[in-house]
Write an enzyme that holds these catalytic residues in place. Structure first.
Site, PDB file in Angstrom:
ATOM      1  N   CYS A 455      19.016 -25.832  30.674  1.00  0.00           N
ATOM      2  CA  CYS A 455      19.532 -25.326  29.432  1.00  0.00           C
ATOM      3  C   CYS A 455      20.807 -24.574  29.715  1.00  0.00           C
ATOM      4  O   CYS A 455      21.083 -24.356  30.701  1.00  0.00           O
ATOM      5  CB  CYS A 455      18.443 -24.393  28.887  1.00  0.00           C
ATOM      6  SG  CYS A 455      19.152 -23.492  27.367  1.00  0.00           S
ATOM      7  N   HIS A 456      21.774 -24.567  28.452  1.00  0.00           N
ATOM      8  CA  HIS A 456      23.036 -23.861  28.664  1.00  0.00           C
ATOM      9  C   HIS A 456      22.964 -22.383  29.114  1.00  0.00           C
ATOM     10  O   HIS A 456      23.925 -22.017  29.771  1.00  0.00           O
ATOM     11  CB  HIS A 456      23.857 -24.223  27.425  1.00  0.00           C
ATOM     12  CG  HIS A 456      24.554 -25.665  27.431  1.00  0.00           C
ATOM     13  ND1 HIS A 456      25.506 -25.890  28.039  1.00  0.00           N
ATOM     14  CD2 HIS A 456      23.971 -26.539  26.491  1.00  0.00           C
ATOM     15  CE1 HIS A 456      25.765 -27.269  27.541  1.00  0.00           C
ATOM     16  NE2 HIS A 456      25.116 -27.681  26.681  1.00  0.00           N
ATOM     17  N   THR A 457      21.758 -21.949  28.829  1.00  0.00           N
ATOM     18  CA  THR A 457      21.681 -20.491  29.332  1.00  0.00           C
ATOM     19  C   THR A 457      21.458 -20.410  30.622  1.00  0.00           C
ATOM     20  O   THR A 457      22.228 -19.285  31.195  1.00  0.00           O
ATOM     21  CB  THR A 457      20.620 -19.836  28.428  1.00  0.00           C
ATOM     22  OG1 THR A 457      20.941 -20.130  26.760  1.00  0.00           O
ATOM     23  CG2 THR A 457      20.236 -18.354  28.776  1.00  0.00           C
ATOM     24  N   HIS A 477      13.913 -21.526  32.217  1.00  0.00           N
ATOM     25  CA  HIS A 477      13.144 -20.978  31.043  1.00  0.00           C
ATOM     26  C   HIS A 477      12.505 -21.877  30.143  1.00  0.00           C
ATOM     27  O   HIS A 477      11.887 -21.451  29.082  1.00  0.00           O
ATOM     28  CB  HIS A 477      13.938 -19.887  30.328  1.00  0.00           C
ATOM     29  CG  HIS A 477      14.982 -20.475  29.677  1.00  0.00           C
ATOM     30  ND1 HIS A 477      16.219 -20.799  30.271  1.00  0.00           N
ATOM     31  CD2 HIS A 477      15.320 -20.748  28.411  1.00  0.00           C
ATOM     32  CE1 HIS A 477      17.234 -21.458  29.563  1.00  0.00           C
ATOM     33  NE2 HIS A 477      16.677 -21.457  28.426  1.00  0.00           N
ATOM     34  N   GLU A 478      12.618 -23.261  30.479  1.00  0.00           N
ATOM     35  CA  GLU A 478      12.062 -24.145  29.538  1.00  0.00           C
ATOM     36  C   GLU A 478      11.193 -25.332  30.188  1.00  0.00           C
ATOM     37  O   GLU A 478      11.706 -26.356  30.596  1.00  0.00           O
ATOM     38  CB  GLU A 478      13.164 -24.986  28.914  1.00  0.00           C
ATOM     39  CG  GLU A 478      12.855 -25.875  27.580  1.00  0.00           C
ATOM     40  CD  GLU A 478      14.289 -26.517  27.046  1.00  0.00           C
ATOM     41  OE1 GLU A 478      14.534 -26.226  25.899  1.00  0.00           O
ATOM     42  OE2 GLU A 478      14.680 -27.294  27.717  1.00  0.00           O
ATOM     43  N   CYS A 507       3.378  -9.310  22.648  1.00  0.00           N
ATOM     44  CA  CYS A 507       2.488  -8.213  23.132  1.00  0.00           C
ATOM     45  C   CYS A 507       1.426  -8.148  22.106  1.00  0.00           C
ATOM     46  O   CYS A 507       0.133  -7.895  22.203  1.00  0.00           O
ATOM     47  CB  CYS A 507       2.881  -6.952  23.668  1.00  0.00           C
ATOM     48  SG  CYS A 507       3.896  -5.801  22.478  1.00  0.00           S
ATOM     49  N   CYS A 510       3.718  -3.876  20.182  1.00  0.00           N
ATOM     50  CA  CYS A 510       4.787  -3.087  19.793  1.00  0.00           C
ATOM     51  C   CYS A 510       5.218  -2.843  18.528  1.00  0.00           C
ATOM     52  O   CYS A 510       4.705  -3.666  17.687  1.00  0.00           O
ATOM     53  CB  CYS A 510       6.029  -3.498  20.790  1.00  0.00           C
ATOM     54  SG  CYS A 510       6.664  -5.061  20.465  1.00  0.00           S
ATOM     55  N   CYS A 513       6.273  -6.481  17.384  1.00  0.00           N
ATOM     56  CA  CYS A 513       5.295  -7.581  17.139  1.00  0.00           C
ATOM     57  C   CYS A 513       4.582  -7.277  16.000  1.00  0.00           C
ATOM     58  O   CYS A 513       4.004  -8.372  15.323  1.00  0.00           O
ATOM     59  CB  CYS A 513       4.437  -7.652  18.467  1.00  0.00           C
ATOM     60  SG  CYS A 513       5.078  -8.246  20.045  1.00  0.00           S
ATOM     61  N   CYS A 521       9.913  -9.011  21.068  1.00  0.00           N
ATOM     62  CA  CYS A 521       9.000  -7.770  21.491  1.00  0.00           C
ATOM     63  C   CYS A 521       9.733  -7.191  22.697  1.00  0.00           C
ATOM     64  O   CYS A 521      10.326  -7.640  23.318  1.00  0.00           O
ATOM     65  CB  CYS A 521       7.898  -8.808  22.044  1.00  0.00           C
ATOM     66  SG  CYS A 521       6.718  -7.874  23.047  1.00  0.00           S
ATOM     67  N   ARG A 525      10.920  -5.731  27.814  1.00  0.00           N
ATOM     68  CA  ARG A 525      12.321  -6.019  27.813  1.00  0.00           C
ATOM     69  C   ARG A 525      13.110  -5.439  28.865  1.00  0.00           C
ATOM     70  O   ARG A 525      14.036  -6.024  29.329  1.00  0.00           O
ATOM     71  CB  ARG A 525      12.884  -5.474  26.381  1.00  0.00           C
ATOM     72  CG  ARG A 525      14.107  -5.546  26.467  1.00  0.00           C
ATOM     73  CD  ARG A 525      14.713  -7.227  25.938  1.00  0.00           C
ATOM     74  NE  ARG A 525      16.125  -7.321  26.047  1.00  0.00           N
ATOM     75  CZ  ARG A 525      16.908  -7.820  27.263  1.00  0.00           C
ATOM     76  NH1 ARG A 525      16.314  -7.772  28.305  1.00  0.00           N
ATOM     77  NH2 ARG A 525      18.037  -7.970  26.911  1.00  0.00           N
ATOM     78  N   CYS A 584      12.133 -23.506  24.419  1.00  0.00           N
ATOM     79  CA  CYS A 584      13.394 -23.145  24.159  1.00  0.00           C
ATOM     80  C   CYS A 584      13.951 -24.015  23.147  1.00  0.00           C
ATOM     81  O   CYS A 584      14.091 -23.504  21.965  1.00  0.00           O
ATOM     82  CB  CYS A 584      14.293 -22.969  25.240  1.00  0.00           C
ATOM     83  SG  CYS A 584      15.804 -22.156  25.090  1.00  0.00           S
ATOM     84  N   ARG A 779      18.837 -33.985  26.672  1.00  0.00           N
ATOM     85  CA  ARG A 779      17.853 -33.129  27.586  1.00  0.00           C
ATOM     86  C   ARG A 779      17.630 -33.874  28.763  1.00  0.00           C
ATOM     87  O   ARG A 779      17.143 -34.827  28.478  1.00  0.00           O
ATOM     88  CB  ARG A 779      16.653 -32.520  26.958  1.00  0.00           C
ATOM     89  CG  ARG A 779      16.801 -31.260  26.098  1.00  0.00           C
ATOM     90  CD  ARG A 779      17.067 -30.171  27.006  1.00  0.00           C
ATOM     91  NE  ARG A 779      17.101 -28.934  26.412  1.00  0.00           N
ATOM     92  CZ  ARG A 779      18.465 -28.331  25.885  1.00  0.00           C
ATOM     93  NH1 ARG A 779      19.534 -29.017  25.573  1.00  0.00           N
ATOM     94  NH2 ARG A 779      18.180 -27.052  25.151  1.00  0.00           N
TER      95      ARG A 779
END
Length: 784
Positions: A455-457, A477-478, A507, A510, A513, A521, A525, A584, A779
């Site tokens: 991904c671009h991130t 992350h994907e 979670c 919090c 959430c 969430c 963090r 994602c 992708r």
């Protein structure tokens, strides 16, 4: 009346030139023409907007002019064809008209009117002539109402008949300041009971916001001003706390965030200062907060902010006269005043004769009055302003997908040795290494990754531009995989379950959430942002060195460890080399349309950027029932795929000589209902906002801009009714909704397979990044 049909000579406060005091003169007021009403002004107020006129800061005003727009009076005579009022009626002139026939007036979501000054300067009446003369010269009108004259003339659709019992020296305030502030809370922000609000600026408008927040049931109302003399009045009207930025060494938005835990639910900038606008936005809860621009900055002002302030989920809105449709609602507000549902009288601090109008302005500028009124003609009130520092917030990473794959594994004493793509330093290609993956601790899950995408991130962090980037790190992350083992206390998944790792956890406990308005969430963090597990350590080592985690997922490894709140169990029938994309990009774009923008059937949408996320937005717009979906991209090779996903037309900015926002406004008769920026370019973010329809257009920032970049626009883009929002993971509560998205894919309600253009083995991960950078893939999936 005896004066009907005749020229009336009376007093008026004339502004002959910019920067000069008003001059009380004898003026001639011609009788009303067809469709016009002549009103004897009984009382009027002095507003900051009038001061902007005198300073030359209000747009499209021509001198000499009679200012004033917050008045009340009695109809003296009417022109041919006028039916809604008659001589003797009590009325309030309307600085925002309501013609009842334009597309804005017919839209229940907007209180704007195409007859307003923003669309058509109201220096002259609709026939392009003035009814005022003085010393042989034509005098211009202001907002068609010019209440700083004992008599004035306006179109019928710029006047509202009110209850004859109303005291005109009090309800004149309902012509501008009070409804603007009160409505900003009630109509624009829609403040909810039990919420926390912050109001910047405690002049008449700011105090009206305080009253609106209290009426709406806010439990905490924090008032901010540098003038502490205003605090007592603010508390009388409902403020629970009053603070001055001068009492703190840190920026006021940081103070408010600390005072409230996560930021306020609603903030209102009632000053008109661009720095305070940014502070008000930054003081909001990062995902659910709504900031309303109430104050009007000087003409030509531009606001610039870090786009991450919106991308994390805040909403930035403007309000024009508090969102009230003026002819319909002003009479109702007057009735509410008479029924004592609110008390606007407390806003009047001074009463002066018209001869002392300049003294009224001095009280305004010195912050010594709330509202000044003059009798027996114009009246007014005053708003004081403060300026605050601004700061940037650390970004919350948001993705856009691409490729991955797998090799051999050995296990020893609970530690797994496997291959992973390690980013040793910024700006360098990934290196395939053998890494050690420690077993999961309490409330952790170890996953065998089967497929992942680039991904671009991931590229953003690899470039070194990410302020939270830590090296060495395992990105990704994907992805999707199978649970290998679980730590103590894990109950929601077990070994063998098919899962998708989540970069936004859930979670369930919090403040975020538990709030249905947000999908963020905050449980882990801080540690996630530092590249560590919740206990502050890493599960990865390589060559004797600790390797950092990325976004709590690190899917560029054959095995990874995640928190048990960062994983979603999915249908075992799901093909992992396809549904990994739901971790994602697809979810982000699709959710931006259906959750964040809430696209409505029959609407018109514009999508800037036709990569994977942009195509997912198009898919969401189509499923939501949009009738027209315009795709915008420089690369025309993407148009066929965009139309396959639902775009009705595709255009390139390079094919036009004028800015793309102007093109879209012309194509759509005023602008699109919804726009989406899926690139991460701050210039395009501005274009996307300005392509939206005045009065109700919503623009959603989906793409992630480089660190340190700021978005800028003219404040009037928001004040005239547009809304600017950001989205993180499409607004989905991750644990709850990712399994549902997988089910929707399996039942063919949403597309996923069509996003995959390339499939590569894991060892070609750097090639996958090249395909992404050159725009040759939508992708690329890597199989591990």
């Amino acid at each position: 009346m005896a004066t009907s049909g005749k020229v009336i000579r009376c007093r008026a406060a004339v502004a002959w030139a910019v920067g000069k005091p008003l001059s009380v003169e004898e003026v001639e007021v011609s009788p009303p023409k067809a469709g016009e009403v002549r009103v004897k002004i009984v009382a009027t107020g002095i507003c900051r907007t009038d001061d902007h006129v005198l300073e030359g800061c209000f747009p499209n005003v021509v001198f000499p002019v009679i200012p004033g727009h917050e008045g009340a009076g009695i109809v003296e005579s009417v022109g041919e064809g006028v039916t809604s009022v008659k001589p003797g009626d009590k009325v309030i002139p309307l600085c925002l008209p309501q013609c009842g026939g334009c597309s804005f007036c017919l839209n229940p979501e907007s209180n704007y009117c195409l007859k307003s000054h923003v669309s058509e300067p109201q220096n002259l009446l609709p026939d392009k002539t003035s009814r005022f003369t003085c010393k042989g010269k034509q005098i211009h009108h202001f907002l068609w109402v010019s209440t700083f004259a004992e008599y004035t003339v306006m179109p019928e659709y710029a006047v509202a008949k009110i209850d004859a019992a109303a005291p005109l020296d009090k309800v004149c305030l309902l012509g501008c300041g009070f409804p603007t502030g009160y409505g900003a809370a009630i109509n624009t922000a829609k403040v909810k009971p039990g919420s926390t609000c912050a109001i910047f600026g405690l002049g008449g408008v700011g105090l009206s916001v305080v009253m609106g927040c209290k009426a709406a049931g806010a439990s905490r109302i924090i008032a901010i001003d540098i003038n502490k003399d205003k605090f007592a009045k603010a508390k009388e009207l409902g403020a629970t706390d009053c603070i001055s930025p001068h009492d703190f060494k840190k920026p006021i938005q940081e103070v408010l965030t600390e005072m409230t835990g996560h930021g306020v639910d609603y903030s209102f900038e009632a000053i008109g200062h661009v720095d305070t606008l940014t502070a008000a936005l930054a003081s909001c809860n990062m995902n659910t907060g709504v900031c309303v621009m109430v104050g009007v900055p000087a003409s030509g002002s531009v606001i610039s902010i870090d786009p991450m302030l919106l991308l994390s989920g805040r909403t930035w809105k403007g309000t024009l006269l508090g969102g009230w449709k003026m002819r319909d609602c002003i009479p109702t507000l007057v009735s509410s005043y008479l029924e004592k549902k609110f008390n606007s009288d407390v806003l009047i601090s001074h009463t002066l004769p018209i001869a002392k109008v300049n003294e009224g302005f001095e009280l305004l500028r010195a912050g010594k009055s709330i509202r000044c009124e003059r009798a027996p003609a114009p009246e007014r009130r005053v708003a004081a302003r403060s300026a605050h520092a601004r700061r940037r917030e650390r970004r919350y990473p948001l993705p856009v997908p691409f490729p991955f794959r797998r090799p051999a594994v050995a296990m020893a004493s609970g530690v797994i040795k496997c291959k992973a793509a390690v980013a040793w330093e910024a700006g360098k290609p990934l290196s395939l290494e053998e890494v050690e993956v420690a077993p999961p601790k309490a409330h952790e899950v170890r996953i065998k990754i089967v497929a992942t995408a680039v991904c671009h991130t991931d590229a953003y962090t690899l470039s070194g531009a990410d302020p939270e980037g830590c090296f060495p790190v395992i990105l990704g992350h994907e992805g999707a995989g199978i649970v290998e083992s679980v730590g103590e206390g894990v109950t929601k998944v077990k070994p063998g379950d098919t899962v998708i790792p989540l970069y936004i956890p859930q979670c369930g406990e919090c403040k975020f959430c538990k709030n249905p308005k947000t999908n963020l969430c905050q449980k882990i963090r801080i540690t996630q942002g530092k590249g560590l597990m919740p206990d502050g350590t890493s599960r990865f080592t390589c060559k004797g060195k600790q390797i950092y985690h990325f976004m709590g997922t690190s899917t560029f490894s054959e095995y990874t460890v995640v928190a048990d709140i960062s994983i979603a169990k999915i249908d075992a029938a799901a093909p992992l080399d396809k549904v990994c994309l739901l971790g994602c990009g697809i979810s982000t774009g699709y959710g931006a349309a259906v959750n964040t923008a809430k696209v409505e059937p029959g609407s018109t949408c514009a999508v800037f950027g036709l990569g994977g996320v942009g195509l997912a937005v198009i898919m969401g717009c189509k499923i939501a029932g949009a009738s027209r979906i315009i795709g915008i991209d420089l690369n025309k090779d993407k148009y066929a795929k965009a139309k396959e996903f639902g775009a009705t037309e595709c255009i390139s900015p390079q094919d036009f000589k004028k800015p793309i926002q102007e093109v879209l406004v012309e194509m759509t008769d005023g602008g699109v209902d919804y726009s989406f920026e899926c690139i991460g370019n701050v210039g395009v973010m501005r274009a996307a906002l300005e392509a939206c329809h005045k009065g109700w257009g919503v623009s959603v920032i989906v793409g992630v801009a480089a660190a340190g970049q700021e978005i800028a626009t003219r404040p009037f883009q928001l004040v005239t009714g547009r809304t600017w929002k950001g989205t993180a993971f499409g607004g989905w509560k991750s644990v709850d909704n990712v399994p549902k998205l997988v089910t929707d894919y399996l039942s063919k309600k949403i597309k996923v397979d069509e996003f995959v253009t390339h499939t590569l083995p894991f060892d070609k991960i750097n090639e996958a990044f090249e395909l992404m950078h050159t725009g040759k893939s939508i992708r690329t999936v890597l199989k591990l």
